[in-house]
Structure formats: structure tokens, C-alpha cells
Design an enzyme around this catalytic site. Structure first.
Site, PDB file in Angstrom:
ATOM      1  N   ASP A 282       0.545  -1.323   0.059  1.00 26.16           N
ATOM      2  CA  ASP A 282      -0.074  -0.075  -0.068  1.00 26.16           C
ATOM      3  C   ASP A 282       0.921   1.114   0.027  1.00 26.16           C
ATOM      4  OD1 ASP A 282      -1.983   1.744  -0.031  1.00 26.16           O
ATOM      5  OD2 ASP A 282      -3.080   0.864   1.917  1.00 26.16           O
TER       6      ASP A 282
HETATM    7  C1  BGC Z   1      -4.869   3.437   0.003  1.00 32.80           C
HETATM    8  C2  BGC Z   1      -5.117   2.486  -0.897  1.00 32.80           C
HETATM    9  C3  BGC Z   1      -4.921   3.176  -2.086  1.00 32.80           C
HETATM   10  C4  BGC Z   1      -3.550   3.681  -2.259  1.00 32.80           C
HETATM   11  C5  BGC Z   1      -3.329   4.674  -3.620  1.00 32.80           C
HETATM   12  C6  BGC Z   1      -3.552   4.301  -0.089  1.00 32.80           C
HETATM   13  O1  BGC Z   1      -3.608   5.349   0.706  1.00 32.80           O
HETATM   14  O2  BGC Z   1      -4.912   2.744   1.157  1.00 32.80           O
HETATM   15  O3  BGC Z   1      -6.033   1.708  -0.739  1.00 32.80           O
HETATM   16  O4  BGC Z   1      -4.977   2.197  -3.373  1.00 32.80           O
HETATM   17  O5  BGC Z   1      -3.581   4.979  -1.124  1.00 32.80           O
HETATM   18  O6  BGC Z   1      -4.014   5.648  -3.845  1.00 32.80           O
END
Ligand code: BGC
Length: 750
Positions: A282
Site C-alpha cells: 500500500d
Molecule cells: C490506500 C489504497 C490506495 C492507495 C493509492 C492508499 O492510501 O490505502 O487503498 O490504493 O492509497 O491511492
């Protein structure tokens, strides 16, 4: 002849495309991905090139964590991230974009007259409440087509964390409190998305069930609870649908970051479940990039220069073995070879948004759940005069905020939906809501990426005003809207109705009832709220969730009877928050109210890139007894149970037959529409295990099926197959699954 890459300019976006290069002397040419064996391509790479693949694109220019998150790509503006390319080896850059309710990219670009709007589909929770895997596949295909046509390679979706607690701020992206529903819906979504030749990223792996201190939270969980409840949806989705990628989660699990656990990312995911794809972190997840590489977290997103430096150092000093680095690089290259960019697909930037709007309207109506319908209040009589109350009636909330948001061209509000479906709205009331909203909105703070939608308070309605509207109209509809978003859990005013909302329901329903007229409440909400204190007042309650850009039309479709509701709850609405099995281990909803929602998050110490540094534990003390597994076992009264949902018609179940072989139980039965209007029914099969070897819930969902649209008097024979292996429990004493060799009881119904 070899295939190289050239970069050509299209508008302001740069696309990397294969082309036929002049013949070269093979001995001198660098190996090319897709032509030469992957091992040869890896052998030709420098250390810097390998590290450049492992660490995402953000690393080359990102210095500011908050500014970069959620928007670090440049090939497709607004995409969340990119993997780096190595043109000399035929490796293109690829684009990764959010998220679960549709593609999230910028809708406009500087110096470009074109628009890049995407369809805002319903939130994941609503889609799950359809219990319709074919429909979810269809939604996935429409969404995936936009990913392809707007030049992205992977959609960072679906998200299938369990609804452990109603306050989790991202429950709207997730599907259910039940692992089977969560896994089956996620699998269908992956199949639909990947049918378009783009990839998915099943997230957030694993045990990421709260937003408060999400990058520092330590989920303390037993092996049985992890296996049976929290890992199960991922296991089902991986085995059924093989997502191209999986996103490791922010949190720690029993003291170690999920992104740094090789027992999770390599032993379980790949060796035990057979996952063939790539794991990415993530965004800014994990702490130690070396540990991440070792664990099998192949790609680090969005990438940071400190990670590049740390990994390069470790390789050069021999502390990070080259065969591990090569293993991860191979997984990344296998992923790259599947992408539209590698295949040379030229995006049109012109998906069929009209067709997708029709798909999202249909899906939204199918996932709405009718909670109450006294004296057949619904469907509404055609052409009824409606007094439409509630600020969100005129400003409906299409979805949650953060990475699960979508930049769509429009959102259809409920006033528009009802008028376009032939209802006449009180113009006086609409006008006073519009005037009120204009004044109140001017007072709201600016929304930043991490804040939930700021909602204006409910407009006060006096008893005299309500009485006048009751005289002038046939019935009242009151919308209650609540917001949720990434980065924050839901606190007091998002779980409980505010005093103004309680008073609105009370004033309006009593005024209409006094004149022998009905009142309907529509819930435009992202997750479970408190209903027990007010639900006796209205005559009908429609749980509309957040249906994406066509929400207003979809609600009108259900209220008018154009669509007979067939959604059923994939979670429980408890009588009281204190009844929630995880309540005593979770953040308390009454701790933070009003503007202080994020106080807990804001006030903790942060590191240089904004991540919380505190040590916070979340103890999964309720074990496997999550949601209905607890309420049904303990006999706790609930407001609306798991699997519940009313219809405008009635169904009969008949002629059941059950057969068992060495592999599975097959349950067959007939469902007949015994009412007066066409409708669909969701059948659910639960199994009660004897529970002599270890504690078992009263029953657990083991299969489900949904009928087609049955006309009055029409029947359909449904079959539900339950693999025997799915009845097993995880025995911690042997670290293996075990099935009690005793009679189990099968219960089914709708
Ligand atoms: C989130 C993810 C997301 C990623 C990219 C993170 O803050 O937890 O679910 O895909 O950002 O935007």
C-alpha cells in the site's frame, strides 16, 4: 528482428508502444522482455535497474508524502502510481490507479480541451448487498473497460477486508462481515475487471480493519480467527480469480508489518494458496524496505528515494541476496508482460460512459435494501405529490472519499431522480432547501483529500411547517445522509443520528401521520448506523447506501416499484453499538465528536513522511465471533439481521433435496414467486456444526444463490453447492483445517 520501444506523444500524455526495430546483431543487443527469456532480461540488468523496478515511480521525484499520496503518476494524470520502465530492455512503464467504485483519475488536464470523466459505480458494500455475482462481474467489466480505455494497467481494487466493526471508515469500500460473501463478491469483481485485459490489486492484505492510526496499528489476532474470518475472503478470491496483483496492508500483524511478513506474502499466499501474481505495498506501507523485499512484497509503491538507497546498499553489501531480488523482479516482469501497455494497446480515451451509466443505475437499485414497509407504503403511487425533506435529498452522496472516490461528470440527486420518474415535488420545500444549502455551504471548510465530505447540518423544520407540507402533499420522503472516507474512522455523529436528524424524522412523521399520510426514510449512508431509537416512526425505510453517480435514479426506481428491491444485508444492524462484538476493543464512537473527528490521528507523533509512530494495538479479542456469528450464538437481539431485506412480493421455498458425495453437499430447491409483482430472491444456506472439537458459531453462511426475475406465479429451481472442505475449522493445535466427523445441520432460507 527485435522489438524495441519508442515513446510517442499523444496530446499531453506519453504512451510507450512496441514497434518493429531494424534487425540487429543478436549477440550485441540487450535482451528484450517478451522475446528473450525473463532470466536473460534479469541477467542483463544493472543493480540500479533492478531497484528501479522494485521501487515505484514516485521514488524519482517524491519528497512530500502527503502531496504524493494518491496522485504520483504522470502518464495518466491523477492515477495513484506507476511502475518504472527500462526502455533498453523492452520494459514499459505501467500505470496503477484507484479504486473500488470506479477509476480515479483527473477528469481534466491542463491545456487539454478533452475531459476524462469516469463512471462512479456504487460503493462495494452496496454491490455485495446484491448477492449477485453475475451483476458484480458485469459492473467489473464496465469499470475495467474504463481502466483500459483511459490508458491504465491496473485498478487498485477490489478491497475485501471484513466489516469487523461498523465504525471502520473504509467499510464502504468493503463487502461484508461474512468471509464467504466477501470472497465471492471480490472474486466476481476481479473476474469482471480482468475480463477487459487489465489487472486488479486485491487489497488490503490483511487484517486492516480500522483507519485510526492505520499505518501503525498492530492487529493482534489468533491463527484460527485470522484463517477463518480475515484471510478467508482473500483465499477465496485468489483461488477463484487469480488477481494480477495483491496489495499488502499498512498495519502490523502480531508485531510485524504485513508488508514484511514472508509467512503471509510467500508461504501462505503463494505456496499454500497458489497465488501466481505480484505483491505491491500500500502507498508508503511497511517500514523496512529490505524486510519487504525479503518477505516477497515485490513492488514498493509509490516509491521513495530513501527506499532506493536502502535496497541498493543492502544489495551492494551482500545483506540482501541477489536471488531474492531476482525472484521479485521476475514477478514484476511477469506482471508487466500482461499489461495493455506492454501489449501495445492504444487507449481511445472514449469509453462508453452512457452504457456504463445504465449499468451503474441497474446495479445500484439491485443492492438497495428495504428495511421496513408497513401497510405496503412502498411502492409509491404513480405521480404522487412528494414533500422531500433532508439536505442530502438535494445533494445526494454518491460514494465515500479518499482513494475510493471517483471523478465523475455528474451525480443524480434524489429530487432529480423523483421528478424525472414522474413524481411532483413540493417546489416551495425544494426552494427552501436550496436557499438553506447555499448559505450553509459557504460556511464549510475546504475539503482536503483525507477529509470525509463536509455535510451541512439538517435544516430545522417546525411542526407548523411540517403540517403545511402534509396538507399540500401526498407523502413525505426524508433522506438521512452520512459521509465516510479513507483515513478516518466514523465517530459519534456518523454512527448516531444527530439531534437535528432525530427531530426532522419526528416532526415530519408525526405531522404527516396526523393527516393520515405516510412518511418514508431513505438512508444515504456508507455503513451501519443506529436505527433502533427512531425506526418505529416512519412507515417505510429504504437503505439506499451510496449508489454512485446514478443514485437518485436508482432510489426512484425502487421507490416507484420500477425495480422490486432484492438486496439483502451483508452485515448486521445491531440494537446498540455496545452489542457489537468488537466494541470493547475498538475506538469508542463517543470519544470524538463534531469537528474533532480526527483528533486521535492528528495528535499522535508522526515520522518525516507523516506516518504515525505510536504503538497502538487492536486486539481481536472477539475471535471468530464477528457479526451474526456472535449475535446468533449469544441470542442477542438485533435491529436488522444479516441476510435481511424485504421485497414487494413474497416467495415460497419448496421441494428441497440434499445429496452428499466425497467432495460436496448439493442442495436443490424451488423458489416460487407467490405475490403479485415480479421479483428476485436471495437464498442463503447456513451450516450448524456440532462444535465438539472447538467453539463454533450457531451457524455460518456456506452458500448462496439468487433467482432471476420471477414473474408472479413463476418458479425457479436453484442449486447451492457447498464444498465439504469449506465446513472445516482451523485447528491451532495442529496448524491445519479439520472437519468434525459428526452430523452437521443445514438451514436455508431467504
Ligand atoms: C490506500 C489504497 C490506495 C492507495 C493509492 C492508499 O492510501 O490505502 O487503498 O490504493 O492509497 O491511492
Amino acid at each position: 528482428m527485435s522489438i524495441g520501444f519508442k515513446t510517442i506523444s499523444m496530446g499531453i500524455a506519453l504512451w510507450t508502444m512496441p514497434f518493429i526495430a531494424p534487425a540487429q546483431d543478436k549477440a550485441q543487443a540487450a535482451p528484450q522482455l517478451g522475446i528473450d527469456p525473463i532470466d536473460d532480461v534479469i541477467a542483463a540488468m544493472t543493480v540500479d535497474e533492478k531497484v528501479n523496478l522494485i521501487v515505484g515511480f514516485g521514488s524519482t521525484f517524491t519528497s512530500n508524502y502527503s502531496a504524493a499520496i494518491g496522485n504520483s503518476g504522470d502518464l495518466v494524470p491523477g492515477a495513484a502510481g506507476q511502475s518504472n520502465g527500462i526502455p533498453r530492455l523492452g520494459i514499459p512503464t505501467t500505470v496503477l490507479a484507484d479504486g473500488p467504485a470506479g477509476l480515479r483519475i483527473n477528469s481534466t488536464r491542463p491545456d487539454d480541451p478533452n475531459t476524462y470523466y469516469c463512471t462512479h459505480f456504487p460503493i462495494g458494500t452496496l454491490l455485495a448487498c446484491t448477492w449477485d455475482t453475475a451483476l458484480v462481474r458485469q459492473v467489473g467489466a464496465a469499470m475495467g473497460n474504463e481502466v483500459l480505455e483511459y490508458g491504465c494497467d491496473v485498478l487498485l481494487a477490489p478491497a475485501t477486508n471484513i466489516h469487523r466493526n461498523p465504525l471502520c471508515g473504509r467499510n464502504f469500500e468493503y463487502y461484508s462481515e461474512d468471509p464467504l460473501v466477501s470472497g465471492e463478491i471480490a472474486a466476481a469483481m476481479i473476474q469482471g475487471l480482468q475480463s477487459q485485459g487489465i489487472g486488479t490489486s486485491l487489497k488490503h492484505f490483511a487484517l486492516n480493519n480500522q483507519e485510526t492510526n492505520r499505518t501503525g496499528n498492530n492487529s493482534i489476532v489468533s491463527p484460527r480467527t485470522a484463517r477463518e474470518i480475515y484471510l478467508k475472503p482473500f483465499e477465496i478470491a485468489v483461488k477463484k480469480a487469480q488477481p494480477w496483483t495483491i496489495m499488502s496492508s499498512y498495519n502490523l500483524i502480531n508485531g510485524t508489518y504485513a508488508a514484511q511478513r514472508s509467512d503471509l506474502l510467500t508461504d501462505l499466499l503463494r505456496h499454500e494458496w497458489g497465488f501466481e501474481g505480484m505483491v505491491m505495498s500500500d502507498w508508503y506501507g511497511g517500514r523496512n524496505p529490505i524486510e519487504m523485499v525479503l518477505a516477497g512484497n515485490d513492488m514498493i509503491q509509490p516509491g521513495h528515494s530513501t527506499q532506493v538507497a536502502a535496497i541498493t546498499n543492502a544489495i551492494n553489501q551482500g545483506t540482501l541476496p541477489m536471488d531474492i531480488v531476482n525472484r521479485n523482479v521476475a514477478k514484476i516482469l511477469e506482471y508487466v508482460m500482461k499489461t495493455p501497455r506492454f501489449r501495445g494497446y492504444v487507449p481511445t480515451n472514449a469509453p462508453d460512459l452512457g452504457a456504463h451509466a445504465a449499468t451503474t443505475r441497474q446495479a445500484a437499485a439491485q443492492g438497495m435494501v428495504l428495511l421496513k414497509n408497513n401497510k405496503k407504503t412502498l411502492p409509491l403511487k404513480a405521480g404522487a405529490r412528494v414533500a422531500l425533506f433532508g439536505t442530502t435529498s438535494y445533494d445526494i452522496i454518491p460514494g465515500g472519499t479518499g482513494s475510493g472516490d471517483v471523478n465523475s461528470a455528474y451525480t443524480v440527486s434524489l429530487d432529480q431522480g423523483l421528478s424525472d420518474c414522474g413524481f411532483s415535488l413540493s417546489e416551495k420545500l425544494s426552494q427552501s432547501y436550496q436557499d438553506y444549502a447555499a448559505a450553509e455551504k459557504a460556511k464549510l471548510p475546504e475539503k482536503d483529500w483525507f477529509s470525509t465530505r463536509h455535510l451541512i447540518p439538517e435544516m430545522p423544520i417546525t411542526p407548523a411547517q411540517a403540517a403545511a407540507y402534509a396538507t399540500a402533499n401526498n407523502l413525505a420522503i426524508i433522506t438521512i445522509g452520512k459521509s465516510a472516507g479513507e483515513g478516518s474512522d466514523r465517530y459519534h455523529d456518523e454512527y448516531y443520528l444527530t439531534d437535528a436528524e432525530q427531530s426532522l424524522i419526528q416532526t415530519v412523521t408525526s405531522a404527516f401521520h396526523k393527516q393520515g399520510k405516510r412518511a418514508v426514510v431513505v438512508l444515504n449512508i456508507p455503513g451501519v448506523i443506529e436505527t433502533a431509537s427512531w425506526r418505529v416512526q416512519p412507515d417505510a425505510i429504504l437503505l439506499a447506501w451510496m449508489g454512485g453517480q446514478e443514485t437518485g435514479y436508482a432510489i426512484a426506481d425502487v421507490l416507484s416499484g420500477a425495480v422490486n428491491p432484492s438486496g439483502k444485508l451483508t452485515m448486521t444492524f445491531p440494537m446498540d453499538y455496545a452489542d457489537v462484538p468488537s466494541a470493547k476493543y475498538y475506538i469508542q464512537p463517543d470519544l470524538y465528536t463534531g469537528d474533532d473527528h480526527n483528533a486521535f490521528v492528528r495528535h499522535q507523533p508522526v515520522d518525516t513522511v507523516g506516518r504515525g509512530t505510536g504503538a497502538y494495538e487492536s486486539i481481536y479479542g472477539e475471535g471468530i465471533f464477528v457479526g451474526y456469528r456472535a449475535y446468533d450464538t449469544d441470542g442477542t437481539e438485533v435491529a436488522y439481521p444479516f441476510g435481511y431485506g424485504l421485497s414487494y412480493t413474497t416467495f415460497d421455498y419448496k421441494d428441497p433435496s440434499v445429496s452428499t458425495d466425497a467432495e460436496q453437499i448439493t442442495l436443490t430447491f424451488t423458489i416460487k414467486n407467490t405475490g403479485r409483482v415480479a421479483g428476485r430472491e436471495v437464498a442463503q444456506a447456513y451450516v450448524h456444526a456440532p462444535g465438539q472439537d472447538m467453539p463454533k458459531p450457531q451457524h455460518e453462511l456456506r452458500g448462496f444463490a439468487k433467482t432471476r426475475l420471477l414473474q408472479p406465479g413463476e418458479s425457479e429451481r436453484l442449486t447451492i453447492q457447498i464444498p465439504l472442505a469449506s465446513l472445516a475449522s482451523y485447528d491451532e493445535s495442529t496448524s491445519s483445517w479439520s472437519l468434525e466427523p459428526l452430523p452437521h445441520t443445514l438451514e436455508s432460507g431467504g
